[in-house]
Design an enzyme around this catalytic site. Structure first.
Site, PDB file in Angstrom:
ATOM      1  N   GLY A 138       1.001  -8.488  -3.920  1.00 51.43           N
ATOM      2  CA  GLY A 138       1.036  -7.956  -2.559  1.00 51.43           C
ATOM      3  C   GLY A 138       0.726  -6.475  -2.553  1.00 51.43           C
ATOM      4  O   GLY A 138      -0.434  -6.062  -2.619  1.00 51.43           O
ATOM      5  N   GLY A 139       1.780  -5.663  -2.525  1.00 51.43           N
ATOM      6  CA  GLY A 139       1.628  -4.202  -2.402  1.00 51.43           C
ATOM      7  C   GLY A 139       0.608  -3.584  -3.350  1.00 51.43           C
ATOM      8  O   GLY A 139      -0.240  -2.782  -2.934  1.00 51.43           O
ATOM      9  N   SER A 162       6.639  -8.053  -6.575  1.00 52.83           N
ATOM     10  CA  SER A 162       6.633  -6.689  -7.119  1.00 52.83           C
ATOM     11  C   SER A 162       5.951  -6.587  -8.483  1.00 52.83           C
ATOM     12  O   SER A 162       6.426  -5.859  -9.368  1.00 52.83           O
ATOM     13  CB  SER A 162       8.057  -6.126  -7.173  1.00 52.83           C
ATOM     14  OG  SER A 162       8.596  -6.052  -5.858  1.00 52.83           O
ATOM     15  N   ASN A 219      -3.015 -10.422  -2.155  1.00 53.77           N
ATOM     16  CA  ASN A 219      -2.672 -10.776  -0.769  1.00 53.77           C
ATOM     17  C   ASN A 219      -2.517  -9.473   0.005  1.00 53.77           C
ATOM     18  O   ASN A 219      -1.517  -8.781  -0.145  1.00 53.77           O
ATOM     19  CB  ASN A 219      -1.363 -11.584  -0.783  1.00 53.77           C
ATOM     20  CG  ASN A 219      -0.844 -11.867   0.612  1.00 53.77           C
ATOM     21  OD1 ASN A 219      -1.543 -11.657   1.606  1.00 53.77           O
ATOM     22  ND2 ASN A 219       0.384 -12.355   0.691  1.00 53.77           N
ATOM     23  N   TRP A 220      -3.509  -9.169   0.818  1.00 54.37           N
ATOM     24  CA  TRP A 220      -3.486  -7.881   1.533  1.00 54.37           C
ATOM     25  C   TRP A 220      -2.585  -7.908   2.756  1.00 54.37           C
ATOM     26  O   TRP A 220      -2.375  -6.890   3.410  1.00 54.37           O
ATOM     27  CB  TRP A 220      -4.908  -7.485   1.950  1.00 54.37           C
ATOM     28  CG  TRP A 220      -5.861  -7.253   0.814  1.00 54.37           C
ATOM     29  CD1 TRP A 220      -5.612  -7.409  -0.528  1.00 54.37           C
ATOM     30  CD2 TRP A 220      -7.224  -6.811   0.904  1.00 54.37           C
ATOM     31  NE1 TRP A 220      -6.728  -7.096  -1.262  1.00 54.37           N
ATOM     32  CE2 TRP A 220      -7.740  -6.726  -0.416  1.00 54.37           C
ATOM     33  CE3 TRP A 220      -8.062  -6.483   1.960  1.00 54.37           C
ATOM     34  CZ2 TRP A 220      -9.052  -6.327  -0.688  1.00 54.37           C
ATOM     35  CZ3 TRP A 220      -9.371  -6.081   1.691  1.00 54.37           C
ATOM     36  CH2 TRP A 220      -9.851  -5.998   0.383  1.00 54.37           C
ATOM     37  N   LYS A 221      -2.102  -9.086   3.109  1.00 56.32           N
ATOM     38  CA  LYS A 221      -1.238  -9.257   4.282  1.00 56.32           C
ATOM     39  C   LYS A 221      -1.877  -8.624   5.529  1.00 56.32           C
ATOM     40  O   LYS A 221      -3.098  -8.647   5.643  1.00 56.32           O
ATOM     41  CB  LYS A 221       0.161  -8.689   4.013  1.00 56.32           C
ATOM     42  CG  LYS A 221       0.756  -9.235   2.717  1.00 56.32           C
ATOM     43  CD  LYS A 221       2.213  -8.940   2.557  1.00 56.32           C
ATOM     44  CE  LYS A 221       2.680  -9.429   1.206  1.00 56.32           C
ATOM     45  NZ  LYS A 221       4.108  -9.330   1.023  1.00 56.32           N
ATOM     46  N   GLU A 248       7.271 -17.272  -6.249  1.00 51.70           N
ATOM     47  CA  GLU A 248       7.571 -15.952  -5.708  1.00 51.70           C
ATOM     48  C   GLU A 248       9.025 -15.904  -5.252  1.00 51.70           C
ATOM     49  O   GLU A 248       9.345 -16.327  -4.127  1.00 51.70           O
ATOM     50  CB  GLU A 248       6.665 -15.665  -4.503  1.00 51.70           C
ATOM     51  CG  GLU A 248       5.196 -15.670  -4.819  1.00 51.70           C
ATOM     52  CD  GLU A 248       4.428 -14.786  -3.854  1.00 51.70           C
ATOM     53  OE1 GLU A 248       3.796 -13.842  -4.330  1.00 51.70           O
ATOM     54  OE2 GLU A 248       4.482 -15.020  -2.646  1.00 51.70           O
ATOM     55  N   GLY A 254       8.034  -7.361  -2.330  1.00 46.19           N
ATOM     56  CA  GLY A 254       8.000  -6.091  -1.607  1.00 46.19           C
ATOM     57  C   GLY A 254       9.260  -5.262  -1.758  1.00 46.19           C
ATOM     58  O   GLY A 254       9.462  -4.285  -1.046  1.00 46.19           O
ATOM     59  N   GLU A 296       6.752 -15.295   3.844  1.00 45.04           N
ATOM     60  CA  GLU A 296       6.733 -14.640   5.165  1.00 45.04           C
ATOM     61  C   GLU A 296       6.330 -15.643   6.242  1.00 45.04           C
ATOM     62  O   GLU A 296       6.794 -15.562   7.379  1.00 45.04           O
ATOM     63  CB  GLU A 296       5.792 -13.422   5.128  1.00 45.04           C
ATOM     64  CG  GLU A 296       6.440 -12.279   4.343  1.00 45.04           C
ATOM     65  CD  GLU A 296       5.466 -11.374   3.609  1.00 45.04           C
ATOM     66  OE1 GLU A 296       4.259 -11.390   3.925  1.00 45.04           O
ATOM     67  OE2 GLU A 296       5.915 -10.640   2.713  1.00 45.04           O
ATOM     68  N   HIS A 305       3.463 -19.078   2.186  1.00 46.39           N
ATOM     69  CA  HIS A 305       4.031 -17.799   1.739  1.00 46.39           C
ATOM     70  C   HIS A 305       5.409 -17.633   2.386  1.00 46.39           C
ATOM     71  O   HIS A 305       5.624 -18.074   3.517  1.00 46.39           O
ATOM     72  CB  HIS A 305       3.097 -16.651   2.143  1.00 46.39           C
ATOM     73  CG  HIS A 305       3.490 -15.348   1.533  1.00 46.39           C
ATOM     74  ND1 HIS A 305       4.495 -14.565   2.058  1.00 46.39           N
ATOM     75  CD2 HIS A 305       3.035 -14.711   0.438  1.00 46.39           C
ATOM     76  CE1 HIS A 305       4.633 -13.485   1.304  1.00 46.39           C
ATOM     77  NE2 HIS A 305       3.769 -13.545   0.306  1.00 46.39           N
TER      78      HIS A 305
END
Ligand code: PEP
Length: 266
Positions: free
Chosen positions: A249-250, A228, A24-26, A182, A188, A112, A110
């Site tokens: 993610g990151g 993470s 997920n590159w956001k 998640e 993150g 977010e 998600h």
């Protein structure tokens, strides 16, 4: 003897779940950066068949990344979508539009989206149904906040998210749904659930799917862990019996890290 046979069948069907790792590159990467990242990942993973590899760039980069993935075993995913197929919804993207550019997956709910865009379980349920109606595979994200975790509410929160998010779905279509557990406190933050903590919630999710649908659905549905995940913790997380890969993610923004994470799922 019957018990032993059942256990063997269970192990066989557990092994039959193909791991799925999605990046997920956001809201990151220009077109040029997206081309670079997807091209670098493709060098190592184009022919990967043992793991389903999905890249979810931002909307602006979906088309170029999709073009790079053409002819590989990797697939394209979006990070959200609207539930309607067209109409006066300024700023939104529809399931049909995603199919138009050969998207196969879409992340729904998600944390977010839940936190910053107030997506409720009811809205998420509409999106899941719309995705499935357009032959997109939804990745339904569930998980508790730090406060809910501290208050011992993880199971209650996840149970409600599953019950309402998947309400009204036919068991036959559930093979196209992926769930991502998640814990919000791990996204993150560098804090990861321990493999045992994650396994416990994944097993709980699988039990809930069995109650909401059938044992067969529960045994075959893929449940990713997200929060993470890094190259140094992926293998231990993915080796848990109910963890079928990850939503990253990151670490998905760096080709080497993402490739190592996919390799850890092999
Ligand atoms: C995510 O946002 O889905 C996620 C898991 O992020 P990170 O890997 O950065 O925690």
């Amino acid at each position: 003897m019957v018990q032993k046979t059942n256990r063997i069948q269970e192990v066989v069907s557990v092994r039959a779940r193909k791991p799925i790792v999605a990046g997920n590159w956001k809201m990151n990467k220009s077109i040029e950066e997206a081309i670079d990242l997807a091209s670098s990942i493709k060098i190592d993973l184009a022919t990967c068949v043992a793991v389903d590899v999905v890249l979810c760039p931002p909307f602006t980069a979906l088309k170029v990344v999709g073009d790079i993935l053409t002819g590989t075993h990797m697939q394209l995913g979006a990070q959200t979508m609207h539930w309607e197929n067209s109409g006066a919804y300024t700023g939104e993207i529809s399931p049909g539009m995603l199919r138009d550019i050969f998207c196969h997956y879409v992340i729904i709910g998600h944390s977010e989206r839940r936190a910053y865009f107030h997506e409720s379980n009811k809205v998420i349920n509409r999106k899941i149904k719309a995705a499935l109606a357009s032959a997109l595979r939804p990745i339904l994200c569930v998980g508790e906040t730090h406060e809910e975790h501290e208050d011992g509410k993880t199971e209650a929160i996840v149970r409600t998210q599953l019950k309402q998010g998947l309400a009204g779905l036919d068991e036959d279509i559930m093979q196209n749904v992926i769930i991502a557990y998640e814990p919000v406190w791990a996204i993150g933050t560098g804090l990861t659930a321990t493999p045992e903590q994650a396994q416990q919630v994944h097993a709980f999710i699988r039990d809930n799917i069995a109650s909401q649908f059938t044992d067969a659905v529960a045994k075959s549905i893929r449940i990713q862990y997200g929060g993470s995940v890094k190259p140094n913790n992926a293998r231990e997380l993915f080796s848990q019996p109910d963890i079928d890969g990850g939503l990253i993610g990151g670490a998905a923004l760096d080709a080497r890290s993402f490739i190592e994470i996919v390799n850890a799922a092999l």
